[in-house]
Design a protein around this motif. Structure first.
Motif, short mmCIF file in Angstrom:
data_model
loop_
_atom_site.label_atom_id
_atom_site.label_comp_id
_atom_site.label_asym_id
_atom_site.label_seq_id
_atom_site.Cartn_x
_atom_site.Cartn_y
_atom_site.Cartn_z
N TYR A 137 0.80 -1.22 0.00
CA TYR A 137 0.00 0.00 0.00
C TYR A 137 0.83 1.27 0.00
N THR A 140 -8.31 -1.41 -3.88
CA THR A 140 -7.16 -1.48 -4.78
C THR A 140 -7.58 -2.00 -6.15
N THR A 195 -0.19 4.63 -2.11
CA THR A 195 -1.59 4.50 -2.53
C THR A 195 -2.45 5.60 -1.90
N GLY A 199 -8.93 -2.89 1.78
CA GLY A 199 -7.73 -2.71 0.96
C GLY A 199 -7.79 -3.44 -0.37
#
Length: 609
Positions: free
Chosen positions: A209, A264, A212, A260
């Motif tokens: 991550y 994503t 991000t 997540g």
């Protein structure tokens, strides 16, 4: 007026400090989130000395200040500190579309950190210049330290955005930062490629991550809901210790397991879709986005693209779409400077030349709202120039390697660390083309000096007169000077020359034989052209476009022929007044350059050959 007085007037006119939910600022504007958006009078705020314009978009009440915005912002904060933050007022629901809520959220989270992000990007650009010119070796300690400094923001972006998102969602900012830090904890990252983790027997599809955007924002939003419930049921004496612990214990696992991976995946799909459009035809993408990006910024739509740009840079090391945007600042500068060179109005000349220069350095809003938008055609010229430049950048495959400044300050950001390439030269060429096209179109087509209306100019020699129009034949009421209209676009003659009427009757009649050249869908404004070429605009009230046609009835359509005395519009003045809209109606000659003199006497507009 001093910056302190400007700040005090702005706060007063938007409903006082109690009406301010939050305030941030960008390069040129104050961005307020208000508790009651119906309290401010847009015209009154825009008329404050030191205020350029007022814009409502993306759930924000934006007051455009210009170069002194940071000073005014500081004074606003001082005024707000004197108010009791617990002293609430009953707020009215401010209805926003889902997209408005999304852009308001993105801008609210990113705006406080944009300075640090742009600064980090500029350092990256300077490092690229130093290494390409062999002034600094990548092996040197100086380079390593500066590279770490420039990359720290982007690597630890979930931590920084976690804190900013927590502030936006009204949660402890340090809990938000810890949540972001948990996503990029060094022990977790290897599992993104080496294998899965498990939590209480539940499989965790671990991802990297770092750099991000969306995962941490959604995670903090979820955490804010958990925090709200925990605050409600937790005993007061235990809140300080237990609420943060509960929020993190629930939010971090849920984010790693559910939020997540899903976010994503969706982010990647969105980025792939945007990149697919670019890959289909970079030149076409440059034409479609390069110039119209100016309009997207005006309406706040650009915030939706920021996370996509960041995702591209994180995954590819560059973003191709941002390379297409290099020319629009130069196109705006070219158009604005052309106005400054061509106009004979000293005030407009000074404004145009000064704001044109600042636009070259990426500060474009004073030029956009002070020069281009009021004159319309120069704005169109700038958009065309930006699109032409975007095509050049698309053909050259110009990309941007980091965030930072725009205009001249954006040049370092298109330098490939491997060396100067065609993309760099294409980017410079796109800026030059944007400037030239914006300047040339404005100078040759987009701007004509308007004649000055002055009753003293009327000689009384009727043999010189071609046409006399009595504005009370159009609309019954008190006739006043155009300067009385509380809108700079009209009062300063930027749209044309004429008079204004404060109506006592809502019926609008045709003053001559001709044709309806334009009628707005909202019916608040109508354009007419007479049989001998007079172009007339009747604009009922100020900002009445926001009524979306409520209170207006039209009896004609575009391209319809009309005769003198025909009823054109009927307005329910009571509706306008009840909705707190100004009813003063500008009546303008929009092609005064076609006549040797445009003047007025009593209630008459006089046009001379």
């Amino acid at each position: 007026m001093s910056v302190k007085e400007t700040a005090q007037e702005v706060l007063k006119k938007i409903g006082g400090s109690k009406n301010v939910e939050s305030v941030t600022h960008c390069v040129t504007r104050l961005r307020f989130v208000l508790r009651d958006f119906s309290l401010p009078n847009k015209e009154e705020v825009a008329s404050i000395d030191g205020v350029i314009s007022v814009i409502e978009q993306g759930g924000q009440y934006q007051v455009v200040i210009g170069n002194k915005v940071s000073e005014v912002y500081d004074e606003v904060l001082k005024e707000l500190d004197g108010s009791d933050p617990t002293d609430k007022i009953e707020s009215k629901a401010h209805h926003k579309s889902l997209f408005d809520k999304f852009t308001a959220m993105i801008s609210g989270i990113f705006m406080p950190v944009m300075g640090a992000m742009a600064g980090s990007g500029m350092i990256k650009g300077v490092l690229a210049i130093l290494t390409i010119t062999n002034l600094l070796s990548e092996e040197s300690g100086t380079y390593i330290i500066l590279y770490g400094l420039s990359n720290a923001f982007f690597y630890f972006m979930p931590v920084i955005l976690g804190a900013s998102a927590a502030k936006y969602f009204k949660m402890d900012i340090f809990v938000g930062a810890v949540l972001g830090a948990a996503l990029i904890y060094p022990t977790f990252i290897p599992f993104a490629s080496e294998g899965e983790l498990s939590f209480l027997g539940i499989s965790v599809n671990m991802m990297d991550y770092t750099s991000t955007v969306f995962p941490v924002i959604v995670a903090v939003w979820f955490a804010s809901k958990v925090n709200m419930i925990a605050e409600k049921f937790m005993p007061k004496d235990l809140k300080f210790l237990l609420v943060p612990a509960i929020v993190l214990l629930i939010s971090v696992p849920v984010t790693l397991i559910v939020i997540g991976p899903i976010i994503t995946l969706l982010s990647n799909v969105l980025a792939d879709a945007v990149n697919a459009i670019y890959n289909f035809s970079p030149a076409l993408a440059g034409a479609v986005i390069g110039g119209p990006w100016i309009l997207m910024v005006m309406f706040g739509l650009h915030w939706a693209f920021i996370p996509i740009f960041i995702a591209n840079m994180a995954s590819q090391g560059y973003d191709p779409m941002m390379g297409l945007l290099l020319a629009n600042q130069f196109a705006m500068a070219g158009a604005t400077i052309a106005v400054g060179i061509k106009t004979k109005n000293d005030k407009l000349k000074a404004l145009s030349l000064s704001t044109g220069v600042t636009t070259l350095f990426g500060i474009s809003e004073p030029a956009l709202y002070g020069v281009l938008l009021p004159n319309k055609k120069p704005l169109i010229a700038a958009i065309i120039g930006g699109s032409f430049g975007g095509v050049i950048a698309g053909i050259a495959n110009t990309v941007q390697y980091s965030f930072g400044g725009s205009g001249l300050l954006g040049i370092p950001l298109i330098i490939n660390t491997s060396g100067i390439d065609n993309g760099f030269y294409g980017g410079i060429a796109s800026q030059i083309v944007g400037f030239i096209v914006g300047f040339a179109l404005t100078y040759t087509w987009g701007f004509k000096e308007k004649s000055t209306v002055d009753s003293d100019d009327y000689s009384g020699n009727n043999t010189l007169l071609n046409t006399k129009i009595n504005v009370n034949d159009i609309l019954s009421g008190e006739v006043v000077a155009l300067s009385e209209v509380p809108d700079k676009v009209f009062s300063e003659g930027l749209m044309g020359q004429g008079l204004a009427v404060i109506p006592n009757d809502g019926k609008v009649y045709a003053p001559f034989d001709g044709v309806v050249t334009m009628i707005f869908p909202t019916k608040h404004a109508i354009g007419l052209t007479s049989s001998d070429g007079i172009e007339l605009l009747i604009h009922v009230g100020v900002d009445t476009v926001e009524l979306n046609g409520v209170g207006f009835k039209s009896f004609v359509a575009s391209d319809q022929k009309i005769s003198k005395g025909d009823l054109l519009l009927e307005i329910d003045l009571a509706v306008l007044k009840q909705s707190n809209f100004q009813i003063i109606t500008p009546i303008l000659i929009t092609n005064p350059d076609k006549f040797s003199k445009v003047s007025h006497e009593n209630n008459n507009l006089i046009l001379a050959n």
